[in-house]
Motif scaffolding. Structure first.
Motif, PDB file in Angstrom:
ATOM      1  N   GLY A  57       0.688  -1.643  -0.064  1.00  0.00           N
ATOM      2  CA  GLY A  57      -0.191  -0.165  -0.138  1.00  0.00           C
ATOM      3  C   GLY A  57       0.683   1.356   0.298  1.00  0.00           C
ATOM      4  N   ALA A  58       1.356   1.498   0.462  1.00  0.00           N
ATOM      5  CA  ALA A  58       2.418   2.401   0.570  1.00  0.00           C
ATOM      6  C   ALA A  58       3.666   2.497  -0.129  1.00  0.00           C
ATOM      7  N   SER A  59       3.965   1.655  -1.273  1.00  0.00           N
ATOM      8  CA  SER A  59       4.901   1.596  -1.885  1.00  0.00           C
ATOM      9  C   SER A  59       3.897   1.870  -3.028  1.00  0.00           C
TER      10      SER A  59
ATOM     11  N   GLY B  40      -4.433  -8.956  -6.723  1.00  0.00           N
ATOM     12  CA  GLY B  40      -4.880  -9.422  -7.695  1.00  0.00           C
ATOM     13  C   GLY B  40      -4.652  -8.019  -9.107  1.00  0.00           C
ATOM     14  N   VAL B  41      -4.341  -8.870 -10.642  1.00  0.00           N
ATOM     15  CA  VAL B  41      -4.371  -8.251 -11.111  1.00  0.00           C
ATOM     16  C   VAL B  41      -5.570  -6.890 -11.222  1.00  0.00           C
ATOM     17  N   THR B  42      -6.845  -7.259 -11.170  1.00  0.00           N
ATOM     18  CA  THR B  42      -7.905  -6.681 -11.554  1.00  0.00           C
ATOM     19  C   THR B  42      -7.904  -5.802 -10.888  1.00  0.00           C
ATOM     20  N   MET B  43      -7.471  -5.231  -9.358  1.00  0.00           N
ATOM     21  CA  MET B  43      -7.242  -4.152  -8.602  1.00  0.00           C
ATOM     22  C   MET B  43      -6.175  -3.821  -8.247  1.00  0.00           C
ATOM     23  N   ILE B  44      -5.018  -4.137  -9.027  1.00  0.00           N
ATOM     24  CA  ILE B  44      -4.180  -3.614  -8.491  1.00  0.00           C
ATOM     25  C   ILE B  44      -3.594  -1.568  -9.467  1.00  0.00           C
ATOM     26  N   ALA B  45      -4.771  -1.417 -10.247  1.00  0.00           N
ATOM     27  CA  ALA B  45      -4.933  -0.274 -11.216  1.00  0.00           C
ATOM     28  C   ALA B  45      -5.592   0.700  -9.578  1.00  0.00           C
ATOM     29  N   ALA B  46      -6.600   0.391  -8.908  1.00  0.00           N
ATOM     30  CA  ALA B  46      -7.060   1.061  -7.192  1.00  0.00           C
ATOM     31  C   ALA B  46      -5.998   1.245  -6.625  1.00  0.00           C
ATOM     32  N   THR B  47      -5.729   0.548  -6.125  1.00  0.00           N
ATOM     33  CA  THR B  47      -4.399   0.255  -5.899  1.00  0.00           C
ATOM     34  C   THR B  47      -3.094   1.370  -5.835  1.00  0.00           C
ATOM     35  N   LEU B  48      -3.544   1.349  -7.010  1.00  0.00           N
ATOM     36  CA  LEU B  48      -2.422   1.958  -7.735  1.00  0.00           C
ATOM     37  C   LEU B  48      -2.644   3.470  -7.682  1.00  0.00           C
ATOM     38  N   ILE B  49      -3.611   3.853  -7.859  1.00  0.00           N
ATOM     39  CA  ILE B  49      -3.948   5.182  -8.251  1.00  0.00           C
ATOM     40  C   ILE B  49      -5.182   5.747  -6.936  1.00  0.00           C
ATOM     41  N   THR B  50      -5.819   5.456  -5.989  1.00  0.00           N
ATOM     42  CA  THR B  50      -6.844   5.969  -5.724  1.00  0.00           C
ATOM     43  C   THR B  50      -5.866   6.792  -4.499  1.00  0.00           C
TER      44      THR B  50
ATOM     45  N   ALA C  30       0.349  10.658   0.171  1.00  0.00           N
ATOM     46  CA  ALA C  30       0.294   9.559  -0.578  1.00  0.00           C
ATOM     47  C   ALA C  30       0.209   8.223  -0.231  1.00  0.00           C
ATOM     48  N   LEU C  31       1.382   7.489   0.790  1.00  0.00           N
ATOM     49  CA  LEU C  31       2.275   6.932   1.089  1.00  0.00           C
ATOM     50  C   LEU C  31       1.733   6.359   2.183  1.00  0.00           C
ATOM     51  N   ILE C  32       1.537   7.632   2.965  1.00  0.00           N
ATOM     52  CA  ILE C  32       0.870   7.329   4.508  1.00  0.00           C
ATOM     53  C   ILE C  32      -0.830   6.396   4.084  1.00  0.00           C
ATOM     54  N   ILE C  33      -1.941   7.217   3.227  1.00  0.00           N
ATOM     55  CA  ILE C  33      -2.689   6.887   2.995  1.00  0.00           C
ATOM     56  C   ILE C  33      -2.775   5.805   2.458  1.00  0.00           C
ATOM     57  N   GLY C  34      -1.401   5.043   0.979  1.00  0.00           N
ATOM     58  CA  GLY C  34      -1.545   3.670   1.313  1.00  0.00           C
ATOM     59  C   GLY C  34      -1.006   2.670   1.557  1.00  0.00           C
TER      60      GLY C  34
END
Length: 301
Positions: free
Chosen positions: A25-27, A197-207, A226-230
């Protein structure tokens, strides 16, 4: 409260997953901030699909899961850069062609060899409760590499993100910076495959990065937020999935989306409060074109 937080840690699978989501999440939040500012959201989505195709091909060739995904992700980056530099088509079209072809290759192979189709459900939807110590070591290495690279390349990344012409004037090799950033993004995606999973990586990156963008206009502060929120989203999502017995990856994404909606609402109400005070003559307020438009609409003009 402390007992409530400590209880799930009695299970090895939970604290393995908790550490993995914290690091991923942080990365993802850190890299995602640059993905958004550089307008590369589609790149992250595409590379996750290419990595899935690589994992399937690697399985057929008796390679390590991550080795196959990494090799295909690297190939995708090189092909996209090569096609884009040829000038025949633009970046989004090159991403669509290359990454979707690699994803389709993986799906085609799975459809023919059904014996191992279930083995790749983890790559598609995540298997956070099956994270091993080996996975944690890999994720930790990728996370540490991301932090180190971002620290060492802070200035080139800052310049090339906002003004590539100015960056070249100051001697920064923007093409090299872009290639290193793309490789870093590929590593993060590969490390995240077993987690969300592949289907949700984009959301983990962007949100998380989009939420941080609502909070500040400052580049360095946005990276930190962004690091802390992730990281926080990953940890909170794990605990919520434990409480409600829901899929961990989906819960993390839903919690991140809820944080974004809450931040957007607070931001909206804050702007409205300042605008209303200005209209009432209670505060000095420097109008932006957006505020002027709102004011004209309220005045019926």
């Amino acid at each position: 409260m402390i007992e409530f937080l400590l209880e799930p840690l009695e299970y090895e699978f939970f604290w393995h997953g908790l550490l993995a989501t914290l690091m991923v999440g942080a990365s993802c939040g850190l890299i995602g901030a640059l993905v958004i500012l550089r307008g590369m959201s589609y790149v992250g989505h595409g590379l996750s699909h290419a990595a899935f195709g690589g994992a399937v091909v690697g399985f057929i060739l008796n390679l390590n899961f991550y080795a196959g995904a990494g090799a295909m992700g690297l190939l995708a980056v090189l092909l996209i850069n090569r096609i884009t530099r040829s000038g025949t088509i633009k970046l989004d079209a090159a991403i669509g062609i290359v990454t979707n072809a690699m994803f389709a290759l993986g799906v085609a192979i799975i459809s023919q060899v059904r014996a191992f189709s279930q083995s790749f459900e983890a790559a598609l939807f995540g298997n956070i409760l099956g994270i091993t110590e080996g996975d944690l070591l890999l994720i930790g290495f990728v996370s540490l590499s991301t932090l180190t690279t971002m620290f060492l390349m802070y200035r080139p990344l800052l310049f090339s993100t906002f003004d590539q012409e100015a960056a070249r004037v100051f001697g920064i090799r923007t093409a090299s910076v872009q290639l290193i950033f793309s490789l870093l993004l590929t590593l993060i995606i590969i490390a995240s495959m077993n987690v969300v999973g592949v289907t949700m990586i984009a959301a983990t990156l962007i949100t998380p990065a989009a939420t941080a963008r609502l909070m500040t206009d400052c580049f360095s502060r946005m990276l930190i937020y962004a690091l802390i929120i992730g990281g926080t989203t990953g940890v909170a999502g794990m605990y919520l999935s434990y409480i409600f017995n829901t899929a961990s990856g989906a819960t993390i994404v839903l919690f991140g989306a809820s944080l974004y909606c809450l931040s957007w609402l607070i931001n909206f109400l804050h702007d409205r409060y300042i605008l209303q005070n200005h209209l009432d003559g209670k505060s000095d307020f420097v109008q932006t074109p957006q505020h002027q438009s709102v004011e004209r609409n309220e005045g019926g003009l």
